[in-house]
Design an enzyme around this catalytic site. Structure first.
Site, PDB file in Angstrom:
ATOM      1  N   LYS A  53       6.591  11.004   3.391  1.00 36.63           N
ATOM      2  CA  LYS A  53       7.418  10.452   4.844  1.00 36.63           C
ATOM      3  C   LYS A  53       8.663  10.331   5.415  1.00 36.63           C
ATOM      4  O   LYS A  53       9.602  10.935   4.796  1.00 36.63           O
ATOM      5  CB  LYS A  53       7.287   8.403   4.155  1.00 36.63           C
ATOM      6  CG  LYS A  53       5.839   8.929   3.717  1.00 36.63           C
ATOM      7  CD  LYS A  53       5.089   6.940   3.245  1.00 36.63           C
ATOM      8  CE  LYS A  53       3.810   7.412   2.358  1.00 36.63           C
ATOM      9  NZ  LYS A  53       3.502   5.430   2.250  1.00 36.63           N
ATOM     10  N   TYR A  65      -3.753   5.507   9.711  1.00 37.61           N
ATOM     11  CA  TYR A  65      -4.055   4.265   8.513  1.00 37.61           C
ATOM     12  C   TYR A  65      -4.896   3.671   8.915  1.00 37.61           C
ATOM     13  O   TYR A  65      -4.779   2.594   8.505  1.00 37.61           O
ATOM     14  CB  TYR A  65      -2.528   3.620   8.298  1.00 37.61           C
ATOM     15  CG  TYR A  65      -2.141   4.358   7.374  1.00 37.61           C
ATOM     16  CD1 TYR A  65      -2.360   5.004   5.780  1.00 37.61           C
ATOM     17  CD2 TYR A  65      -0.522   4.869   7.667  1.00 37.61           C
ATOM     18  CE1 TYR A  65      -1.179   5.013   5.334  1.00 37.61           C
ATOM     19  CE2 TYR A  65       0.298   5.087   6.934  1.00 37.61           C
ATOM     20  CZ  TYR A  65       0.557   5.645   6.176  1.00 37.61           C
ATOM     21  OH  TYR A  65       0.481   6.245   4.411  1.00 37.61           O
ATOM     22  N   ASN A  92       7.946   4.059   0.179  1.00 37.76           N
ATOM     23  CA  ASN A  92       7.232   5.735  -0.877  1.00 37.76           C
ATOM     24  C   ASN A  92       7.173   6.607  -0.900  1.00 37.76           C
ATOM     25  O   ASN A  92       6.855   7.204  -1.820  1.00 37.76           O
ATOM     26  CB  ASN A  92       6.665   4.970  -1.515  1.00 37.76           C
ATOM     27  CG  ASN A  92       4.940   4.448  -0.626  1.00 37.76           C
ATOM     28  OD1 ASN A  92       5.114   5.856   0.381  1.00 37.76           O
ATOM     29  ND2 ASN A  92       3.819   4.785  -1.395  1.00 37.76           N
ATOM     30  N   HIS A 104       2.354  10.291   0.578  1.00 37.50           N
ATOM     31  CA  HIS A 104       1.269  10.340   0.921  1.00 37.50           C
ATOM     32  C   HIS A 104       0.517  11.154   0.218  1.00 37.50           C
ATOM     33  O   HIS A 104       0.831  12.241   0.402  1.00 37.50           O
ATOM     34  CB  HIS A 104       1.002   8.836   2.304  1.00 37.50           C
ATOM     35  CG  HIS A 104      -0.448   9.522   2.598  1.00 37.50           C
ATOM     36  ND1 HIS A 104      -1.638   8.605   2.496  1.00 37.50           N
ATOM     37  CD2 HIS A 104      -2.121  10.313   2.689  1.00 37.50           C
ATOM     38  CE1 HIS A 104      -2.722   8.709   3.004  1.00 37.50           C
ATOM     39  NE2 HIS A 104      -2.782   9.675   2.648  1.00 37.50           N
ATOM     40  N   GLU A 134      -8.593  13.677   5.739  1.00 32.59           N
ATOM     41  CA  GLU A 134      -7.056  13.881   6.656  1.00 32.59           C
ATOM     42  C   GLU A 134      -6.773  15.241   6.970  1.00 32.59           C
ATOM     43  O   GLU A 134      -5.815  15.196   7.717  1.00 32.59           O
ATOM     44  CB  GLU A 134      -6.887  12.833   5.688  1.00 32.59           C
ATOM     45  CG  GLU A 134      -6.564  11.230   4.904  1.00 32.59           C
ATOM     46  CD  GLU A 134      -5.572  10.653   3.929  1.00 32.59           C
ATOM     47  OE1 GLU A 134      -4.998  10.857   2.938  1.00 32.59           O
ATOM     48  OE2 GLU A 134      -5.980   9.531   3.893  1.00 32.59           O
TER      49      GLU A 134
HETATM   50  P1  CMP Z   1       0.702   5.183   0.968  1.00 39.83           P
HETATM   51  O1  CMP Z   1      -0.328   5.736   0.181  1.00 39.83           O
HETATM   52  O2  CMP Z   1       0.990   6.534   2.174  1.00 39.83           O
HETATM   53  O3  CMP Z   1      -0.916   4.277   1.919  1.00 39.83           O
HETATM   54  C1  CMP Z   1      -0.626   3.408   1.840  1.00 39.83           C
HETATM   55  C2  CMP Z   1       0.086   2.682   2.589  1.00 39.83           C
HETATM   56  O4  CMP Z   1       0.609   1.080   2.723  1.00 39.83           O
HETATM   57  C3  CMP Z   1       0.922   2.849   0.947  1.00 39.83           C
HETATM   58  O5  CMP Z   1       0.932   4.317   0.560  1.00 39.83           O
HETATM   59  C4  CMP Z   1       2.493   2.315   1.063  1.00 39.83           C
HETATM   60  O6  CMP Z   1       3.721   2.277   1.401  1.00 39.83           O
HETATM   61  C5  CMP Z   1       1.886   1.317   2.279  1.00 39.83           C
HETATM   62  N1  CMP Z   1       1.816  -0.731   1.853  1.00 39.83           N
HETATM   63  C6  CMP Z   1       2.696  -1.842   1.542  1.00 39.83           C
HETATM   64  N2  CMP Z   1       2.721  -3.015   1.435  1.00 39.83           N
HETATM   65  C7  CMP Z   1       1.782  -2.150   0.257  1.00 39.83           C
HETATM   66  C8  CMP Z   1       0.629  -2.965  -0.482  1.00 39.83           C
HETATM   67  N3  CMP Z   1       0.716  -4.371  -0.559  1.00 39.83           N
HETATM   68  N4  CMP Z   1      -0.067  -2.951  -1.033  1.00 39.83           N
HETATM   69  C9  CMP Z   1      -0.189  -1.021  -1.058  1.00 39.83           C
HETATM   70  N5  CMP Z   1       0.118  -0.726  -0.293  1.00 39.83           N
HETATM   71  C10 CMP Z   1       0.591  -0.969   0.754  1.00 39.83           C
END
Ligand code: CMP
Length: 136
Positions: A12, A52, A115, A118, A129
């Site tokens: 990311k 998403y 984070n 993904h 995906e």
């Molecule tokens: P990712 O695995 O990319 O999939 C969806 C993303 O939403 C997740 O990582 C997080 O970075 C983001 N996100 C933000 N807020 C939340 C939340 N409360 N719960 C889960 N995902 C979240």
């Protein structure tokens, strides 16, 4: 019986911005993943919204799409025995604060939004995906 799978991984914007992409790729390789396809790109917000879409009803959807389209990302197809699960274990919990020692999100993640990485959450989503980024 062998169960070689492919899964999609995205490094990311927060990680690419900190020049962590080569480091993260070497973690995957050292853990036995083959990077069979990769591209470094910047998505438009509409692309991120499509990617998403499963989260479209969530309160964080708009911020999430803004964020994924805010800078360069590296999309990769990773291949390994049981790749979907192996990748999820290596990434760790979504929230870096809750991620286990030794996981990518524990090591590199900044927050639940930033984070760093993904990964597809199921074999079915991995196909969707992978097609999203690599179907020509
Ligand atoms: P990712 O695995 O990319 O999939 C969806 C993303 O939403 C997740 O990582 C997080 O970075 C983001 N996100 C933000 N807020 C939340 C939340 N409360 N719960 C889960 N995902 C979240």
């Amino acid at each position: 019986m062998s169960n070689v799978e492919q899964t999609l991984s995205i490094i990311k914007p927060d990680a690419v911005e900190r020049n962590l992409d080569d480091k993260i790729k070497s973690v995957f390789i050292n853990k036995g993943f083959k990077i069979v396809k990769e591209k470094k790109i910047k998505l438009e917000k509409e692309d991120a919204e499509k990617f998403y879409k499963v989260h479209e009803t969530k309160p964080f959807y708009n911020d999430l799409c803004e964020y994924l389209s805010s800078g360069l990302i590296v999309a990769m197809v990773l291949e390994k025995e049981d790749a979907v699960l192996a990748n999820r274990k290596l990434m760790g919990a979504t929230d870096p604060k809750k991620a286990e020692e030794g996981t990518l999100r524990k090591q590199f993640g900044i927050s639940i939004d930033k984070n760093s990485i993904h990964g597809s959450d199921s074999i079915n989503n991995s196909k969707i995906e992978i097609d999203f980024f690599f179907k020509d």
